[in-house]
Design a protein around this motif. Structure first.
Motif, PDB file in Angstrom:
ATOM      1  N   ARG A 116      29.071  -1.436   7.862  1.00  0.00           N
ATOM      2  CA  ARG A 116      29.179  -1.753   6.433  1.00  0.00           C
ATOM      3  C   ARG A 116      28.263  -2.919   6.068  1.00  0.00           C
ATOM      4  N   SER A 117      28.270  -3.957   6.893  1.00  0.00           N
ATOM      5  CA  SER A 117      27.461  -5.137   6.561  1.00  0.00           C
ATOM      6  C   SER A 117      25.973  -4.830   6.648  1.00  0.00           C
ATOM      7  N   GLN A 118      25.592  -3.956   7.548  1.00  0.00           N
ATOM      8  CA  GLN A 118      24.184  -3.645   7.715  1.00  0.00           C
ATOM      9  C   GLN A 118      23.699  -2.627   6.680  1.00  0.00           C
ATOM     10  N   SER A 119      24.634  -1.970   6.017  1.00  0.00           N
ATOM     11  CA  SER A 119      24.278  -0.950   5.019  1.00  0.00           C
ATOM     12  C   SER A 119      24.345  -1.482   3.595  1.00  0.00           C
ATOM     13  N   GLN A 120      24.673  -2.745   3.446  1.00  0.00           N
ATOM     14  CA  GLN A 120      24.802  -3.353   2.117  1.00  0.00           C
ATOM     15  C   GLN A 120      23.780  -4.488   1.964  1.00  0.00           C
ATOM     16  N   PRO A 121      23.289  -4.691   0.741  1.00  0.00           N
ATOM     17  CA  PRO A 121      22.415  -5.852   0.546  1.00  0.00           C
ATOM     18  C   PRO A 121      23.224  -7.129   0.709  1.00  0.00           C
ATOM     19  N   PRO A 122      22.565  -8.219   1.070  1.00  0.00           N
ATOM     20  CA  PRO A 122      23.302  -9.470   1.238  1.00  0.00           C
ATOM     21  C   PRO A 122      23.947  -9.901  -0.083  1.00  0.00           C
ATOM     22  N   ALA A 123      25.100 -10.520   0.035  1.00  0.00           N
ATOM     23  CA  ALA A 123      25.808 -10.987  -1.153  1.00  0.00           C
ATOM     24  C   ALA A 123      25.018 -12.112  -1.806  1.00  0.00           C
ATOM     25  N   THR A 124      25.008 -12.094  -3.147  1.00  0.00           N
ATOM     26  CA  THR A 124      24.319 -13.170  -3.851  1.00  0.00           C
ATOM     27  C   THR A 124      25.175 -14.421  -3.794  1.00  0.00           C
ATOM     28  N   ARG A 125      24.517 -15.512  -3.600  1.00  0.00           N
ATOM     29  CA  ARG A 125      25.213 -16.793  -3.481  1.00  0.00           C
ATOM     30  C   ARG A 125      24.919 -17.642  -4.710  1.00  0.00           C
ATOM     31  N   LYS A 126      25.951 -18.279  -5.219  1.00  0.00           N
ATOM     32  CA  LYS A 126      25.768 -19.193  -6.331  1.00  0.00           C
ATOM     33  C   LYS A 126      25.195 -20.500  -5.798  1.00  0.00           C
ATOM     34  N   THR A 127      24.430 -21.143  -6.630  1.00  0.00           N
ATOM     35  CA  THR A 127      23.952 -22.466  -6.248  1.00  0.00           C
ATOM     36  C   THR A 127      25.085 -23.450  -6.455  1.00  0.00           C
ATOM     37  N   VAL A 128      25.141 -24.422  -5.592  1.00  0.00           N
ATOM     38  CA  VAL A 128      26.215 -25.408  -5.646  1.00  0.00           C
ATOM     39  C   VAL A 128      25.697 -26.662  -6.334  1.00  0.00           C
ATOM     40  N   SER A 129      26.474 -27.111  -7.305  1.00  0.00           N
ATOM     41  CA  SER A 129      26.177 -28.377  -7.963  1.00  0.00           C
ATOM     42  C   SER A 129      27.480 -29.148  -8.121  1.00  0.00           C
ATOM     43  N   ALA A 130      27.390 -30.361  -8.534  1.00  0.00           N
ATOM     44  CA  ALA A 130      28.588 -31.193  -8.678  1.00  0.00           C
ATOM     45  C   ALA A 130      29.555 -30.614  -9.704  1.00  0.00           C
TER      46      ALA A 130
END
Length: 170
Positions: A116-130
């Motif tokens: 499943r993990s290899q068949s899916q695009p990587p999850a988008t990550r939010k940028t972290v700010s204060a």
């Protein structure tokens, strides 16, 4: 005929083990020249993904091997459901594989997660700010470490070998 499939599945597992063994060596040692971190990261990822693909292929070959053990010469089931429909859900091998499929932490379950993990695009990550930092638990996906992959490899190899030994006694 099934022993040919056993040999092919074992070959894929051997190749996966060989790839995973390369993770222990530094890239610069293999090539005799220094490699930057980006190149090493790409090679490491390629090695891990290649080993995972070989593990997944060996699982598919296991299904074909079981079909051949039950004289289904022209069939090549791609899933456990297809195998169960072909040879019957009440047979020992089908039951053992179903149990592995449903048991958390089993090699079958680990391979499902890897697939499943290899068949899916990587999850988008939010940028972290204060302003938007919130403590949450993040699902990091299946364990893709060499140790975890080798553990899965050893378990599927044991299953395939046991199956071949059991049926060769008949």
């Amino acid at each position: 005929m099934a022993s040919q499939w056993h040999s092919l599945a074992s070959q894929k597992l051997f190749l996966a083990r060989t790839l995973l063994g390369q993770l222990d060596q530094s890239t610069s040692e293999r090539e005799g020249q220094p490699a930057d971190q980006a190149q090493q990261a790409v090679r490491r990822e390629a090695t891990i993904q290649g080993a995972i693909e070989l593990l997944l292929r060996s699982r598919q070959l296991l299904l074909v091997m079981v079909a051949r053990l039950y004289q289904k010469q022209s069939e090549e089931p791609a899933t456990l459901n297809e195998l169960a429909a072909l040879i019957g859900p009440e047979l020992n091998e089908t039951g053992r594989l179903r149990e592995l499929e449903q048991r958390a932490g089993s090699w079958w379950n680990h391979l499902d997660q890897l697939e499943r993990s290899q068949s899916q695009p990587p999850a988008t990550r939010k940028t972290v700010s204060a302003e938007n930092i919130i403590a949450i638990s993040v699902d990091t996906g299946p364990d893709r470490t060499a140790t975890a992959l080798l553990k899965t490899l050893d378990a599927i190899k044991q299953f395939i070998d046991d199956l071949e030994e059991q049926h060769s006694e008949w």
